[in-house]
Structures are given as C-alpha cells and as structure tokens.
Design an enzyme around this catalytic site. Sequence first.
Site, mmCIF file in Angstrom:
data_model
loop_
_atom_site.group_PDB
_atom_site.id
_atom_site.type_symbol
_atom_site.label_atom_id
_atom_site.label_comp_id
_atom_site.label_asym_id
_atom_site.label_seq_id
_atom_site.Cartn_x
_atom_site.Cartn_y
_atom_site.Cartn_z
ATOM 1 N N CYS A 68 -8.341 -5.580 -9.663
ATOM 2 C CA CYS A 68 -8.090 -4.511 -10.754
ATOM 3 C C CYS A 68 -7.706 -3.427 -9.945
ATOM 4 O O CYS A 68 -8.542 -2.655 -9.315
ATOM 5 C CB CYS A 68 -9.063 -4.305 -11.695
ATOM 6 S SG CYS A 68 -8.882 -3.109 -12.988
ATOM 7 N N CYS A 89 0.754 -1.355 -0.187
ATOM 8 C CA CYS A 89 0.043 -0.074 0.115
ATOM 9 C C CYS A 89 0.939 1.255 0.067
ATOM 10 O O CYS A 89 1.700 1.471 0.846
ATOM 11 C CB CYS A 89 -0.961 -0.112 1.381
ATOM 12 S SG CYS A 89 -2.144 1.516 1.381
#
Length: 132
Positions: free
Chosen positions: A119, A47
């Site tokens: 995605c 992240c």
Amino acid sequence: MPKIEKTDAEWRAQLDENEYRVTRQKGTERAFTGKYWDTHDDGTYRCICCGAPLFRSETKFDSGCGWPSFHTPNDEKLIDEHVDQSFGMIRTEVTCHDCGAHLGHVFDDGPAPTGLRYCINSASLKLEKDGK
C-alpha cells in the site's frame, strides 16, 4: 544504510511540500487523493526521490483502500521493511533501499501470487509510462 544521502535542505529543494512530508517525514496522504490510486497506465513506478524502479504496473491491483496497491515489488532488493509501531498499531513500513524514502506499508491481505498488498503513497512515486 541508504546509498543516496542528502541533507534536509537538499531534499526540501528537490521535492514539493507533500512529497517531502510523505517520503522524508513518514507522512501518509489521505485515501483516494493521490494521483496514482486509480491509474491504469502501463509502466514503471519509480521512487520520487531517487528514481529507483520500485513497482511495475502489471503488479498493481484495485484493493479498494484508496492508495496504489501492488502485490510484488519490481525487485525485492530495492525495498526495505521496518517494524512500525506508530499510532498504537504494529505494521510493516516499506522504504526505498537506495535513498530511505518512506513509501507506505505492506500487508498480508493481497491477491495471488504473493498474498501481499504493498500500500504505497502516490506522493512517493513517479510513473514512467512504457514507450516514453
């Protein structure tokens, strides 16, 4: 509720304009423009906001959609799913469990072994290459 909470000003100071737009405002980068859509390096995709290890390169595949696509998260506990009804569609949004960053969406048209396609916007990721 995310474990990591920062003010809007703190997120803006940490992220560049595009990273902020994608992760904190639920934006989407244009297809085939992100830095990882065609990357084949081995490593862990973390992240961009908090560093949580979200995906491994072994689960990345070429879906032809123009965004990095993965069939399995590194740890399902690190990804939260939410119903997204924006733009007249019903989709499943995925966010980072630790900081709430918008990552992208998950679809049920992926390959084995899961049949899923995560995605993910490149702007929400940072690739930590193996051996570094």
